[in-house]
Design a protein around this motif. Structure first.
Motif, PDB file in Angstrom:
ATOM      1  N   ILE A 140       0.834  -1.205   0.000  1.00  0.00           N
ATOM      2  CA  ILE A 140       0.000   0.000   0.000  1.00  0.00           C
ATOM      3  C   ILE A 140       0.865   1.250   0.000  1.00  0.00           C
ATOM      4  O   ILE A 140       0.492   2.283  -0.568  1.00  0.00           O
ATOM      5  N   ALA A 141       2.046   1.172   0.610  1.00  0.00           N
ATOM      6  CA  ALA A 141       2.961   2.322   0.615  1.00  0.00           C
ATOM      7  C   ALA A 141       3.725   2.441  -0.698  1.00  0.00           C
ATOM      8  O   ALA A 141       4.401   3.447  -0.936  1.00  0.00           O
ATOM      9  N   ASP A 142       3.613   1.441  -1.550  1.00  0.00           N
ATOM     10  CA  ASP A 142       4.325   1.416  -2.826  1.00  0.00           C
ATOM     11  C   ASP A 142       3.474   2.117  -3.882  1.00  0.00           C
ATOM     12  O   ASP A 142       2.366   1.683  -4.202  1.00  0.00           O
ATOM     13  N   ASP A 143       3.976   3.203  -4.446  1.00  0.00           N
ATOM     14  CA  ASP A 143       3.214   3.963  -5.439  1.00  0.00           C
ATOM     15  C   ASP A 143       2.897   3.142  -6.688  1.00  0.00           C
ATOM     16  O   ASP A 143       1.966   3.474  -7.426  1.00  0.00           O
ATOM     17  N   ARG A 144       3.666   2.075  -6.911  1.00  0.00           N
ATOM     18  CA  ARG A 144       3.402   1.251  -8.095  1.00  0.00           C
ATOM     19  C   ARG A 144       2.056   0.529  -7.999  1.00  0.00           C
ATOM     20  O   ARG A 144       1.467   0.175  -9.030  1.00  0.00           O
ATOM     21  N   LEU A 145       1.567   0.300  -6.765  1.00  0.00           N
ATOM     22  CA  LEU A 145       0.327  -0.451  -6.607  1.00  0.00           C
ATOM     23  C   LEU A 145      -0.846   0.297  -7.228  1.00  0.00           C
ATOM     24  O   LEU A 145      -1.654  -0.282  -7.953  1.00  0.00           O
ATOM     25  N   GLU A 146      -0.942   1.591  -6.956  1.00  0.00           N
ATOM     26  CA  GLU A 146      -2.054   2.360  -7.492  1.00  0.00           C
ATOM     27  C   GLU A 146      -1.991   2.427  -9.011  1.00  0.00           C
ATOM     28  O   GLU A 146      -3.019   2.336  -9.695  1.00  0.00           O
ATOM     29  N   VAL A 147      -0.779   2.563  -9.549  1.00  0.00           N
ATOM     30  CA  VAL A 147      -0.601   2.595 -11.006  1.00  0.00           C
ATOM     31  C   VAL A 147      -1.087   1.291 -11.626  1.00  0.00           C
ATOM     32  O   VAL A 147      -1.686   1.273 -12.711  1.00  0.00           O
ATOM     33  N   LEU A 148      -0.854   0.182 -10.925  1.00  0.00           N
ATOM     34  CA  LEU A 148      -1.264  -1.132 -11.423  1.00  0.00           C
ATOM     35  C   LEU A 148      -2.770  -1.358 -11.284  1.00  0.00           C
ATOM     36  O   LEU A 148      -3.426  -1.844 -12.213  1.00  0.00           O
ATOM     37  N   LEU A 149      -3.318  -0.994 -10.113  1.00  0.00           N
ATOM     38  CA  LEU A 149      -4.703  -1.366  -9.814  1.00  0.00           C
ATOM     39  C   LEU A 149      -5.755  -0.407 -10.365  1.00  0.00           C
ATOM     40  O   LEU A 149      -6.878  -0.838 -10.660  1.00  0.00           O
ATOM     41  N   GLU A 150      -5.427   0.855 -10.511  1.00  0.00           N
ATOM     42  CA  GLU A 150      -6.455   1.803 -10.937  1.00  0.00           C
ATOM     43  C   GLU A 150      -7.072   1.448 -12.292  1.00  0.00           C
ATOM     44  O   GLU A 150      -8.299   1.368 -12.409  1.00  0.00           O
ATOM     45  N   PRO A 151      -6.268   1.197 -13.346  1.00  0.00           N
ATOM     46  CA  PRO A 151      -6.890   0.806 -14.626  1.00  0.00           C
ATOM     47  C   PRO A 151      -7.561  -0.562 -14.550  1.00  0.00           C
ATOM     48  O   PRO A 151      -8.569  -0.806 -15.221  1.00  0.00           O
ATOM     49  N   PHE A 152      -7.018  -1.449 -13.713  1.00  0.00           N
ATOM     50  CA  PHE A 152      -7.617  -2.781 -13.556  1.00  0.00           C
ATOM     51  C   PHE A 152      -9.000  -2.675 -12.922  1.00  0.00           C
ATOM     52  O   PHE A 152      -9.975  -3.282 -13.398  1.00  0.00           O
TER      53      PHE A 152
ATOM     54  N   PRO B 217      -0.952   6.343   8.732  1.00  0.00           N
ATOM     55  CA  PRO B 217      -2.085   7.180   8.307  1.00  0.00           C
ATOM     56  C   PRO B 217      -2.100   7.418   6.800  1.00  0.00           C
ATOM     57  O   PRO B 217      -3.161   7.474   6.185  1.00  0.00           O
ATOM     58  N   ARG B 218      -0.915   7.563   6.207  1.00  0.00           N
ATOM     59  CA  ARG B 218      -0.848   7.775   4.752  1.00  0.00           C
ATOM     60  C   ARG B 218      -1.400   6.571   3.997  1.00  0.00           C
ATOM     61  O   ARG B 218      -2.138   6.728   3.007  1.00  0.00           O
ATOM     62  N   CYS B 219      -1.079   5.369   4.458  1.00  0.00           N
ATOM     63  CA  CYS B 219      -1.581   4.161   3.803  1.00  0.00           C
ATOM     64  C   CYS B 219      -3.099   4.025   3.982  1.00  0.00           C
ATOM     65  O   CYS B 219      -3.810   3.608   3.058  1.00  0.00           O
ATOM     66  N   LEU B 220      -3.584   4.357   5.162  1.00  0.00           N
ATOM     67  CA  LEU B 220      -5.031   4.298   5.401  1.00  0.00           C
ATOM     68  C   LEU B 220      -5.770   5.291   4.514  1.00  0.00           C
ATOM     69  O   LEU B 220      -6.881   5.010   4.029  1.00  0.00           O
ATOM     70  N   ASP B 221      -5.151   6.447   4.275  1.00  0.00           N
ATOM     71  CA  ASP B 221      -5.760   7.419   3.363  1.00  0.00           C
ATOM     72  C   ASP B 221      -5.861   6.858   1.952  1.00  0.00           C
ATOM     73  O   ASP B 221      -6.843   7.123   1.229  1.00  0.00           O
ATOM     74  N   LYS B 222      -4.844   6.071   1.555  1.00  0.00           N
ATOM     75  CA  LYS B 222      -4.909   5.451   0.233  1.00  0.00           C
ATOM     76  C   LYS B 222      -6.079   4.473   0.143  1.00  0.00           C
ATOM     77  O   LYS B 222      -6.769   4.399  -0.881  1.00  0.00           O
TER      78      LYS B 222
END
Length: 574
Positions: free
Chosen positions: A421-433, A458-463
């Motif tokens: 969740i702290a890895d910015d690559r996760l959002e890049v991968l999951l958002e289009p999926f 807290p930053r991860c929970l916000d994500k």
């Protein structure tokens, strides 16, 4: 320095000529001005000349040492075999270089880095020993640029010098009641310090970690930095049983934060130990077995220690083999990965309401590898993102190939690691999926293990909240095995609780687990959360969950994990 064998000379006149040549002013000036200690021995084995630096290092003045055999300098710490190997190397290669322990005039033993080679001068033949006291070197010494025996960051010996120290120590002959151990120390999660705070802070943390390690050990023990966040030590012991206390102190030293510049960094250390001579007698085997013991500590959960055992080493070797295979498969063999889908059902109506995507790996040599093995391994080795990439790829491929028909906002759940969740690559991968799933009428769901969810920043929970705002459900997996407080649970951005299978499997009319499940359902109702029961295998378990008004369930009783193609056939035939 070394125990020199007596050499035959052709004539006394030749030897005298050689000795006379050493007194020539030019030769003497050259040798005396050399920055390293130099000793020349004649072919009869006697010391012929020493320079000023020799006197400074050893404490012997020239008039005290010339004419003596070099054995006067011997510390007695090396075996006869050590010197035999030295001479064989010298005769074969015309040179010998290595670490040797010698004794000063005052009786102090010290390590020196010694080069021996034959020279001829004005008709005389000599062996020249050029050496330096490596115990005096610091990272600020200009000679280190050429020698590179010390780590410039921590000022500790590096791998090369440590191996030489270990070789010398392993050659010593100790009484039966004396032994020593090699420790292999790896800092857990140090990479995250570099990633989050930068390499400058990472270097400062490493320097402080080196201080912590040195603080655990005693005078006479030796510590080295092997590479990155790996350290090693030679620890002197009165008896083998002492090693457990030493290792425990080492692991405990990193259970409290490392403070640098008024900031605290939370690390832990995995420690492995191998004993001489119980586990190995050679330097290379001792370091290897200490390394394997350290890996066993990592496998056991990190922040602990392990003393070498053949059984754990075999398990560690299997883990290493599996790790190497996983790396290779993720990089070059994506066809080895697939996804199975386990349906989830509404426990009131019996209708299928969703499915969980479960990763599978079949290796051509290892066969089908259990997710219980390769998923934790991917987390430990930093490969979990690559594994999630394969999961997304496989699901996308399956949904493209097989039309599931009208499914009316059916759930599709995937498991992710909390560390991602702290890895910015996760959002890049999951958002289009997730966008693709939602356009096709699916409702995406993220499952995260309870214990890991409790440690999110807290930053991860916000994500996670951001995912929720975009229509992605968040589920707590294995609920009941962690330590959620009601206040904290209320603050978490979650929508679903998945009851761990261990509670479901022990359900009964009056069992304590039934009361636990009932309590979970009560909490979920108060917080307006949905509940899924995992691992339903019997009609009795299902009936009890229905009686307790559990919302959804999955398990072998209703459906085993299966390819999507099979679920499509079932749906169309039904």
């Amino acid at each position: 320095m070394l125990t020199t064998r007596i050499r035959n000379v052709d004539t006394d006149a030749q030897a005298d000529a050689g000795m006379q040549s050493l007194n020539e002013p030019d030769f003497k000036a050259l040798v005396d001005s050399h920055p390293k200690a130099i000793m020349l021995t004649a072919q009869d084995g006697s010391i012929a000349y020493v320079n000023d630096q020799f006197e400074r290092v050893t404490g012997y003045r020239q008039e005290e040492i010339v004419g003596h055999n070099p054995s006067i300098l011997s510390s007695g710490m090396h075996s006869r075999e050590f010197y035999i190997d030295m001479w064989q190397s010298l005769e074969r290669d015309k040179r010998w270089e290595g670490l040797i322990w010698n004794r000063r005039k005052n009786g102090e033993t010290y390590p020196q880095w010694l080069n021996i080679y034959p020279v001829e001068h004005e008709g005389g033949a000599f062996y020249t020993g050029v050496f330096m006291d490596v115990g005096e070197l610091t990272a600020n010494d200009e000679r280190l640029a050429a020698l590179a025996y010390y780590d410039p960051l921590t000022e500790l010996p590096n791998r090369t010098l440590f191996q030489e120290f270990l070789k010398a120590r392993a050659c010593q002959r100790e009484p039966a009641d004396r032994c020593f151990a090699v420790l292999f120390i790896d800092l857990d999660f140090f990479k995250s310090v570099n990633d989050l705070h930068g390499h400058d802070y990472g270097d400062r943390v490493l320097k402080q970690a080196a201080v912590c390690i040195q603080g655990v050990l005693r005078k006479g023990d030796l510590v080295a930095r092997l590479s990155g966040d790996e350290f090693a030590a030679i620890v002197e012991l009165q008896e083998p049983s002492e090693i457990n206390a030493v290792c425990e102190r080492m692991a405990s030293a990193f259970r409290k934060p490392v403070s640098v510049d008024f900031r605290e960094y939370f690390l832990s250390a995995s420690v492995g130990a191998a004993l001489y001579p119980r586990h190995a007698e050679s330097a290379s085997d001792l370091l290897l077995k200490a390394d394997r013991a350290m890996y066993a500590a990592k496998t056991a959960g990190r922040a602990c220690y392990r003393v070498y055992s053949a059984e754990e080493s075999e398990q560690g070797q299997h883990q290493q083999m599996l790790s190497e295979a996983l790396v290779a498969s993720l990089k070059v063999a994506p066809e080895e990965f697939s996804v199975m889908y386990q349906p989830q059902y509404d426990l009131r109506s019996g209708a299928m309401v969703g499915m969980e995507a479960l990763m599978r790996w079949r290796h051509p040599e290892l066969g089908a590898v259990s997710p219980g093995e390769f998923v934790p391994l991917a987390e430990q080795r930093g490969l979990i993102h690559e594994l999630t990439e394969q999961l997304v790829r496989c699901i996308t491929r399956d949904l493209t190939r097989h039309d599931f028909g009208t499914h009316g906002n059916m759930r599709l759940a995937i498991n992710i690691s909390a560390r991602q969740i702290a890895d910015d690559r996760l959002e890049v991968l999951l958002e289009p999926f997730f966008t693709r799933l939602q356009l096709a009428g699916w409702c995406p769901e993220l499952e995260i293990t309870e214990t890991h969810l409790m440690n999110l920043s807290p930053r991860c929970l916000d994500k996670l909240r951001d995912f929720g705002k975009r229509g992605v459900m968040v589920a707590i997996d294995d609920f009941g095995t962690g330590y959620s407080s009601l206040a904290y649970l209320h603050a978490l951005p979650v929508h679903v609780l998945k009851i761990d299978r261990q509670f479901v499997q022990r359900l009964g009319p009056d069992s304590r687990d039934s009361r636990i499940v009932s309590a979970i359902l009560g909490i979920a109702d108060a917080l307006e959360l949905e509940v899924v029961a995992e691992g339903i295998e019997t009609e009795a378990q299902k009936a009890k969950l229905q009686e307790l008004n559990c919302h959804r369930g999955q398990g072998f009783l209703m459906a085993r994990p299966t390819p999507l193609e099979s679920l499509v056939r079932q749906a169309t035939s039904g």
